[in-house]
Design an enzyme around this catalytic site. Structure first.
Site, PDB file in Angstrom:
ATOM      1  N   GLU A  53      21.389  21.400 -21.218  1.00 46.21           N
ATOM      2  CA  GLU A  53      21.980  22.260 -22.347  1.00 46.21           C
ATOM      3  C   GLU A  53      21.336  22.084 -23.616  1.00 46.21           C
ATOM      4  OE1 GLU A  53      24.255  23.939 -21.364  1.00 46.21           O
ATOM      5  OE2 GLU A  53      25.226  22.878 -19.688  1.00 46.21           O
ATOM      6  N   ASN A  56      22.441  24.564 -29.199  1.00 44.89           N
ATOM      7  CA  ASN A  56      23.642  25.150 -29.892  1.00 44.89           C
ATOM      8  C   ASN A  56      25.152  24.999 -28.859  1.00 44.89           C
ATOM      9  OD1 ASN A  56      22.874  26.899 -32.338  1.00 44.89           O
ATOM     10  ND2 ASN A  56      21.289  27.449 -30.901  1.00 44.89           N
ATOM     11  N   ARG A 264      16.860  37.186 -27.714  1.00 45.80           N
ATOM     12  CA  ARG A 264      16.587  36.418 -26.591  1.00 45.80           C
ATOM     13  C   ARG A 264      16.087  36.906 -25.415  1.00 45.80           C
ATOM     14  NH1 ARG A 264      19.723  31.733 -25.201  1.00 45.80           N
ATOM     15  NH2 ARG A 264      18.604  30.513 -23.744  1.00 45.80           N
TER      16      ARG A 264
END
Length: 404
Positions: A53, A56, A264
């Site tokens: 992970e 953010n 992104r």
């Protein structure tokens, strides 16, 4: 429920030494502990997050635990403190050395403490007599196989039994655990208090996979109070402010002369091709938005794209008459703050633009949208996304700030 003691002997780690400004506790360092252990009634809550992970999402997990501890304190558990898990070995961070990084590198700790009783890991080491930190119980959280059995989501947990924890303790070799227990869990984070109550005399409790428990008060006032307390390190704020003034001609927290984009790429372009546009599609969409804002010619772009993609995007937009900007950190900033600090600088710059366009379901974009809500931008200028070249383009959900 009865838990069999289990000593974890193979997880002894030492933190690599880092600059003196940020403070760590290397087991060989002289400042690792006090001469006499501080004896009090404090209950320390540790947690960790699934290693893949990103930065953010981890910020969001922090909020879940911070709200839980803050609410517990309101209900009489005055001795609870939340230990901030050092940033260590994040998958997306390429420039970082393999050492744990404290939260004060990125955030204003005094501001965090204004909402919840948080403590850095090096502060925990300063309280113990020995140079080894021994946790009482580590709960390894796991998902149930079927979260919606019979079509209903039921909050529940169940102990699977003693197990091993092999993900390490944030790069430290001087942390051990008396007992490691696997627990199936689903539900809101406040339900973890039931696990904590199993052993009321435990002083150091850790939960792994902190991303599994859900928010208790998502989008409500406590959520936003916590989010507002997550102010950035003042030095990062200063760097971003200087960049905005020099390159984007703005000296305000709410600028009116540039549009910002979170573009992104990398894993999103590979695995979410139906959610993100091509380079040509990105150029087309930005041009369409900018034509509705004829006074805007400056565009700031935060992106993880490759250099060849960035050069192509910049070339195409420049040919359309726009002035394109990226934050290019100096070697000194890279060495001092790494990928985490650079990401925060990008987010600060994006958050102050007159108009923001994000990437669908990116936590990086979510954090910028939250910043803009805190700053008071109109929702129409904040909750916008880049759409795929074709097909359905779902509008972003709007979670507006709650102050009362």
């Amino acid at each position: 429920m009865f838990l069999l003691p289990l000593l974890v002997t193979n997880l002894l780690l030492v933190a690599a030494e880092i600059d003196t400004e940020v403070q760590y506790c290397d087991k060989d360092a002289q400042n690792c502990g006090n001469e006499v252990e501080v004896v009090d009634d404090t209950k320390l809550i540790f947690y960790d997050v699934n290693p893949p992970e990103g930065f953010n999402l981890r910020r969001d997990v922090y909020m879940r635990f911070a709200v839980m501890v803050a609410e517990a304190r309101k209900k009489g558990r005055k001795n609870w403190e939340l230990v901030l898990p050092p940033w260590y070995n994040l998958y997306h961070w390429k420039s970082e050395k393999r050492v744990p990084i404290p939260w004060n590198k990125f955030f204003d700790i005094d501001s965090l403490k204004s909402f919840a009783p948080v403590v850095e890991m090096y502060e925990v080491f300063s309280r113990i007599k020995n140079d080894v930190l021994e946790l009482d119980t580590v709960y390894v959280l796991q998902n149930f196989e079927d979260s919606f059995e019979d079509g209903n989501f039921v909050e529940e947990w169940g102990i699977v039994g003693n197990c091993e924890y092999d993900e390490g303790f944030w790069g430290y070799k001087n942390i051990t655990a008396k007992e490691v227990v696997c627990v199936k869990f689903q539900g809101k984070i406040s339900k973890l208090k039931e696990l904590i109550s199993l052993h009321p005399h435990d002083k150091k409790i850790m939960f792994t996979h902190g991303e599994i428990p859900l928010h208790d008060l998502y989008g409500l006032k406590s959520y936003w109070d916590c989010r507002k307390s997550m102010k950035f390190n003042k030095k990062l704020e200063k760097i971003a402010k200087k960049y905005i003034a020099e390159y984007l001609d703005c000296n305000s927290k709410k600028c009116k002369n540039y549009l910002s984009v979170h573009w992104r790429r990398q894993d999103f372009a590979r695995s979410r091709g139906n959610d993100v546009p091509s380079i040509a599609g990105t150029v087309k969409q930005l041009h369409k938005n900018l034509r509705r804002l004829p006074e805007i010619k400056k565009v700031f772009i935060a992106s993880d794209a490759s250099m060849s993609e960035i050069n192509k995007l910049e070339k195409d937009l420049t040919e359309l008459g726009y002035e394109i900007h990226f934050f290019l950190p100096s070697l000194a900033i890279i060495n001092e703050y790494g990928d985490g600090g650079i990401a925060i600088i990008d987010q600060i710059i994006c958050s102050r633009a007159t108009y923001f366009i994000g990437t669908h379901e990116s936590t990086f974009s979510y954090r910028i949208q939250e910043e803009r809500e805190i700053l008071g931008f109109k929702s129409d200028t904040t909750f916008n996304r880049l759409c795929p070249d074709s097909g359905i383009c779902i509008k972003p959900s709007r979670w507006t700030i709650v102050n009362k």
